[in-house]
Design a protein around this motif. Structure first.
Motif, PDB file in Angstrom:
ATOM      1  N   ARG A   1       0.806  -1.215   0.000  1.00  0.00           N
ATOM      2  CA  ARG A   1       0.000   0.000   0.000  1.00  0.00           C
ATOM      3  C   ARG A   1       0.844   1.271   0.000  1.00  0.00           C
ATOM      4  NH1 ARG A   1      -5.183  -1.141   0.411  1.00  0.00           N
ATOM      5  NH2 ARG A   1      -5.839  -3.167   1.244  1.00  0.00           N
ATOM      6  N   GLU A   2       2.114   1.189   0.416  1.00  0.00           N
ATOM      7  CA  GLU A   2       2.949   2.387   0.438  1.00  0.00           C
ATOM      8  C   GLU A   2       3.345   2.835  -0.965  1.00  0.00           C
ATOM      9  OE1 GLU A   2       3.639  -0.421   1.965  1.00  0.00           O
ATOM     10  OE2 GLU A   2       3.394  -0.022   4.128  1.00  0.00           O
ATOM     11  N   ALA A   3       3.221   1.960  -1.949  1.00  0.00           N
ATOM     12  CA  ALA A   3       3.675   2.276  -3.303  1.00  0.00           C
ATOM     13  C   ALA A   3       2.722   3.260  -3.976  1.00  0.00           C
ATOM     14  CB  ALA A   3       3.771   1.002  -4.136  1.00  0.00           C
ATOM     15  N   SER A   4       3.285   4.169  -4.798  1.00  0.00           N
ATOM     16  CA  SER A   4       2.462   5.160  -5.482  1.00  0.00           C
ATOM     17  C   SER A   4       1.705   4.553  -6.659  1.00  0.00           C
ATOM     18  CB  SER A   4       3.325   6.328  -5.958  1.00  0.00           C
ATOM     19  OG  SER A   4       4.385   5.867  -6.768  1.00  0.00           O
ATOM     20  N   ASN A   5       2.247   3.486  -7.259  1.00  0.00           N
ATOM     21  CA  ASN A   5       1.557   2.743  -8.310  1.00  0.00           C
ATOM     22  C   ASN A   5       1.185   1.368  -7.770  1.00  0.00           C
ATOM     23  OD1 ASN A   5       1.918   4.606 -10.726  1.00  0.00           O
ATOM     24  ND2 ASN A   5       4.042   4.363 -10.071  1.00  0.00           N
TER      25      ASN A   5
ATOM     26  N   CYS B   1       8.076 -12.241  -4.841  1.00  0.00           N
ATOM     27  CA  CYS B   1       8.409 -11.203  -5.815  1.00  0.00           C
ATOM     28  C   CYS B   1       7.409 -10.063  -5.735  1.00  0.00           C
ATOM     29  CB  CYS B   1       8.426 -11.788  -7.232  1.00  0.00           C
ATOM     30  SG  CYS B   1       6.851 -12.501  -7.763  1.00  0.00           S
ATOM     31  N   VAL B   2       7.730  -8.992  -6.437  1.00  0.00           N
ATOM     32  CA  VAL B   2       6.847  -7.845  -6.612  1.00  0.00           C
ATOM     33  C   VAL B   2       6.406  -7.811  -8.065  1.00  0.00           C
ATOM     34  CG1 VAL B   2       6.639  -5.343  -6.509  1.00  0.00           C
ATOM     35  CG2 VAL B   2       8.002  -6.545  -4.800  1.00  0.00           C
ATOM     36  N   TYR B   3       5.123  -7.664  -8.278  1.00  0.00           N
ATOM     37  CA  TYR B   3       4.550  -7.569  -9.631  1.00  0.00           C
ATOM     38  C   TYR B   3       3.867  -6.220  -9.738  1.00  0.00           C
ATOM     39  CZ  TYR B   3       0.653  -8.441 -12.989  1.00  0.00           C
ATOM     40  OH  TYR B   3      -0.287  -8.364 -13.992  1.00  0.00           O
ATOM     41  N   LYS B   4       4.301  -5.409 -10.717  1.00  0.00           N
ATOM     42  CA  LYS B   4       3.716  -4.093 -10.948  1.00  0.00           C
ATOM     43  C   LYS B   4       3.102  -4.074 -12.341  1.00  0.00           C
ATOM     44  CE  LYS B   4       7.077  -1.558  -8.084  1.00  0.00           C
ATOM     45  NZ  LYS B   4       8.071  -0.452  -8.087  1.00  0.00           N
ATOM     46  N   PRO B   5       1.786  -4.266 -12.442  1.00  0.00           N
ATOM     47  CA  PRO B   5       1.158  -4.265 -13.767  1.00  0.00           C
ATOM     48  C   PRO B   5       1.136  -2.878 -14.391  1.00  0.00           C
ATOM     49  CG  PRO B   5      -0.503  -4.430 -12.039  1.00  0.00           C
ATOM     50  CD  PRO B   5       0.825  -4.520 -11.351  1.00  0.00           C
ATOM     51  N   VAL B   6       1.328  -2.832 -15.695  1.00  0.00           N
ATOM     52  CA  VAL B   6       1.259  -1.559 -16.414  1.00  0.00           C
ATOM     53  C   VAL B   6      -0.093  -0.890 -16.192  1.00  0.00           C
ATOM     54  CG1 VAL B   6       1.243  -0.521 -18.726  1.00  0.00           C
ATOM     55  CG2 VAL B   6       2.950  -2.270 -18.149  1.00  0.00           C
ATOM     56  N   ALA B   7      -1.148  -1.704 -16.097  1.00  0.00           N
ATOM     57  CA  ALA B   7      -2.495  -1.155 -15.905  1.00  0.00           C
ATOM     58  C   ALA B   7      -2.635  -0.393 -14.600  1.00  0.00           C
ATOM     59  CB  ALA B   7      -3.524  -2.289 -15.962  1.00  0.00           C
ATOM     60  N   GLY B   8      -1.741  -0.614 -13.645  1.00  0.00           N
ATOM     61  CA  GLY B   8      -1.815   0.064 -12.352  1.00  0.00           C
ATOM     62  C   GLY B   8      -0.912   1.271 -12.241  1.00  0.00           C
ATOM     63  N   GLU B   9      -0.278   1.689 -13.353  1.00  0.00           N
ATOM     64  CA  GLU B   9       0.607   2.850 -13.328  1.00  0.00           C
ATOM     65  C   GLU B   9      -0.202   4.146 -13.393  1.00  0.00           C
ATOM     66  OE1 GLU B   9       4.235   0.609 -15.789  1.00  0.00           O
ATOM     67  OE2 GLU B   9       3.430   2.530 -16.512  1.00  0.00           O
ATOM     68  N   ARG B  10       0.127   5.078 -12.522  1.00  0.00           N
ATOM     69  CA  ARG B  10      -0.520   6.395 -12.572  1.00  0.00           C
ATOM     70  C   ARG B  10       0.126   7.242 -13.657  1.00  0.00           C
ATOM     71  NH1 ARG B  10      -0.688   9.405  -7.007  1.00  0.00           N
ATOM     72  NH2 ARG B  10       1.568   9.257  -7.335  1.00  0.00           N
ATOM     73  N   PRO B  11      -0.668   7.996 -14.422  1.00  0.00           N
ATOM     74  CA  PRO B  11      -0.086   8.865 -15.454  1.00  0.00           C
ATOM     75  C   PRO B  11       0.826   9.925 -14.838  1.00  0.00           C
ATOM     76  CG  PRO B  11      -2.452   8.590 -15.789  1.00  0.00           C
ATOM     77  CD  PRO B  11      -2.144   8.015 -14.435  1.00  0.00           C
ATOM     78  N   LEU B  12       1.932  10.206 -15.514  1.00  0.00           N
ATOM     79  CA  LEU B  12       2.882  11.236 -15.102  1.00  0.00           C
ATOM     80  C   LEU B  12       3.032  12.254 -16.226  1.00  0.00           C
ATOM     81  CD1 LEU B  12       5.637   8.935 -13.547  1.00  0.00           C
ATOM     82  CD2 LEU B  12       3.946  10.286 -12.301  1.00  0.00           C
ATOM     83  N   TRP B  13       3.205  13.515 -15.878  1.00  0.00           N
ATOM     84  CA  TRP B  13       3.273  14.554 -16.911  1.00  0.00           C
ATOM     85  C   TRP B  13       4.553  14.467 -17.732  1.00  0.00           C
ATOM     86  CZ3 TRP B  13       7.204  18.118 -17.176  1.00  0.00           C
ATOM     87  CH2 TRP B  13       7.995  18.277 -16.048  1.00  0.00           C
ATOM     88  N   ASP B  14       5.621  13.907 -17.144  1.00  0.00           N
ATOM     89  CA  ASP B  14       6.913  13.941 -17.825  1.00  0.00           C
ATOM     90  C   ASP B  14       7.408  12.576 -18.298  1.00  0.00           C
ATOM     91  OD1 ASP B  14       7.154  13.174 -15.189  1.00  0.00           O
ATOM     92  OD2 ASP B  14       8.977  14.312 -14.786  1.00  0.00           O
ATOM     93  N   PHE B  15       6.576  11.539 -18.192  1.00  0.00           N
ATOM     94  CA  PHE B  15       6.916  10.221 -18.709  1.00  0.00           C
ATOM     95  C   PHE B  15       5.718   9.683 -19.486  1.00  0.00           C
ATOM     96  CE2 PHE B  15      10.019  10.675 -15.389  1.00  0.00           C
ATOM     97  CZ  PHE B  15      11.114   9.944 -15.818  1.00  0.00           C
ATOM     98  N   PRO B  16       5.949   9.072 -20.643  1.00  0.00           N
ATOM     99  CA  PRO B  16       4.824   8.526 -21.424  1.00  0.00           C
ATOM    100  C   PRO B  16       4.070   7.466 -20.630  1.00  0.00           C
ATOM    101  CG  PRO B  16       6.823   8.603 -22.750  1.00  0.00           C
ATOM    102  CD  PRO B  16       7.228   8.914 -21.344  1.00  0.00           C
ATOM    103  N   ASP B  17       2.747   7.424 -20.810  1.00  0.00           N
ATOM    104  CA  ASP B  17       1.919   6.451 -20.102  1.00  0.00           C
ATOM    105  C   ASP B  17       2.333   5.026 -20.454  1.00  0.00           C
ATOM    106  OD1 ASP B  17       0.569   8.629 -19.165  1.00  0.00           O
ATOM    107  OD2 ASP B  17      -1.262   8.307 -20.326  1.00  0.00           O
ATOM    108  N   GLY B  18       2.264   4.168 -19.457  1.00  0.00           N
ATOM    109  CA  GLY B  18       2.482   2.744 -19.684  1.00  0.00           C
ATOM    110  C   GLY B  18       3.923   2.331 -19.911  1.00  0.00           C
ATOM    111  N   THR B  19       4.886   3.169 -19.485  1.00  0.00           N
ATOM    112  CA  THR B  19       6.296   2.869 -19.758  1.00  0.00           C
ATOM    113  C   THR B  19       7.121   2.568 -18.515  1.00  0.00           C
ATOM    114  OG1 THR B  19       7.032   5.183 -19.623  1.00  0.00           O
ATOM    115  CG2 THR B  19       6.216   4.395 -21.773  1.00  0.00           C
ATOM    116  N   LEU B  20       6.527   2.667 -17.328  1.00  0.00           N
ATOM    117  CA  LEU B  20       7.328   2.552 -16.107  1.00  0.00           C
ATOM    118  C   LEU B  20       7.870   1.141 -15.906  1.00  0.00           C
ATOM    119  CD1 LEU B  20       5.343   4.771 -13.570  1.00  0.00           C
ATOM    120  CD2 LEU B  20       6.861   5.431 -15.448  1.00  0.00           C
ATOM    121  N   ALA B  21       7.070   0.138 -16.222  1.00  0.00           N
ATOM    122  CA  ALA B  21       7.531  -1.250 -16.047  1.00  0.00           C
ATOM    123  C   ALA B  21       8.747  -1.527 -16.915  1.00  0.00           C
ATOM    124  CB  ALA B  21       6.401  -2.225 -16.373  1.00  0.00           C
TER     125      ALA B  21
END
Length: 275
Positions: free
Chosen positions: A35-39, A55-75
């Protein structure tokens, strides 16, 4: 039926390739949410062919949009950070893969248990750090008081500072530093990396302006070669060509200056909150 073989973090396991294979091919079972994670970050087990790990699994669908990074690219950026870490030979980022999971494509990373008593950051009185520590800056601690925020003068942190400069890490917080009981150090949470603009925000400014170690120069030389060959090819499916070019330019700049970078003044130097 025998119990599955548990896969520990690097420093204990001798086969990181097998660990990556387990993360990529194993069956993911979600056990809870961090729960501490921002995404969206899910705590999971992964099992395959009699082997199991957490392990930790971070789905692309759970990424919050950022103004300075394209959506869906954090993973993809998290996986790219692991690729660069592996190319350094320092093993600073836990085994990380891009894969399909219960909530779609995302990054999957080996869970690391941090040693509870390892002290890498501290708040101290005075304006100068004690021997064995590096100053970050003054911090407000309440009631009109300030204290000096310091980090350990530790070669593991110094290596991580070099890696962060290469990948342009915009979020090196204290909580992203995971020292383990066997003496290894990992950095986690590399979703906001590889931007083409200078975004370096970190707590590891203690060596700013100091000469790079001979080891770091050797590693940077190797990265420069790899970015034009096999490493660049591995990054091509994870970040954009412009971001690969910018990474190569940062490596070249570090080699040219021969020093750790200093805050540019164009971007907040320390992430918030710092821990």
């Amino acid at each position: 039926m025998s119990a599955p073989e548990r896969i520990p973090p690097r420093g204990v396991t001798d086969d990181p390739g097998a660990t990556a294979d387990l993360l990529a091919r194993g069956e993911l079972t979600v056990r809870g949410r961090i729960r501490e994670a921002s995404n969206a970050a899910l705590f999971c087990t992964v099992a395959h062919d009699g082997r199991e790990a957490t392990c930790v699994y971070k789905p692309v669908a759970g990424e919050r949009p950022l103004w300075d990074f394209p959506d869906g690219t954090l993973a993809g950026r998290e996986v790219a950070a692991h690729e660069v870490s592996e190319a350094t030979g320092w093993g600073l980022v836990p085994p990380t893969v891009l894969r399909e999971g219960p909530y779609g494509e995302g990054m999957c990373q080996l869970w690391i248990e941090a040693a509870p008593d390892a002290e890498l950051l501290a708040l101290v009185d005075g304006e100068e750090p004690e021997p064995g520590w590096k100053a970050i800056g003054l911090a407000e601690v309440g009631e009109g008081r300030t204290a000096l925020l310091v980090h350990a003068d530790d070669e593991r942190l110094r290596r991580l500072a070099v890696l962060d400069a290469v990948i342009n890490n915009a979020d090196r917080k204290g909580g992203h530093l995971l020292p383990t009981a066997d003496g290894h150090l990992y950095g986690i949470d590399h979703g906001v990396t590889f931007n083409v603009e200078n975004k370096l925000r970190t707590l590891l400014w203690g060596w700013a302006g100091e000469p790079l170690t001979p080891e770091a120069v050797e590693v940077l030389d190797r990265l420069r070669d790899g970015l034009g060959a096999d490493l660049g090819a591995r990054l091509a499916g994870l970040i954009t060509p412009a971001e690969i070019d910018a990474t190569r330019a940062r490596v070249e700049a570090l080699l040219t200056s021969g020093t750790h970078p200093e805050p540019s003044g164009e971007w907040p130097a320390i992430p918030w909150p710092p821990v």
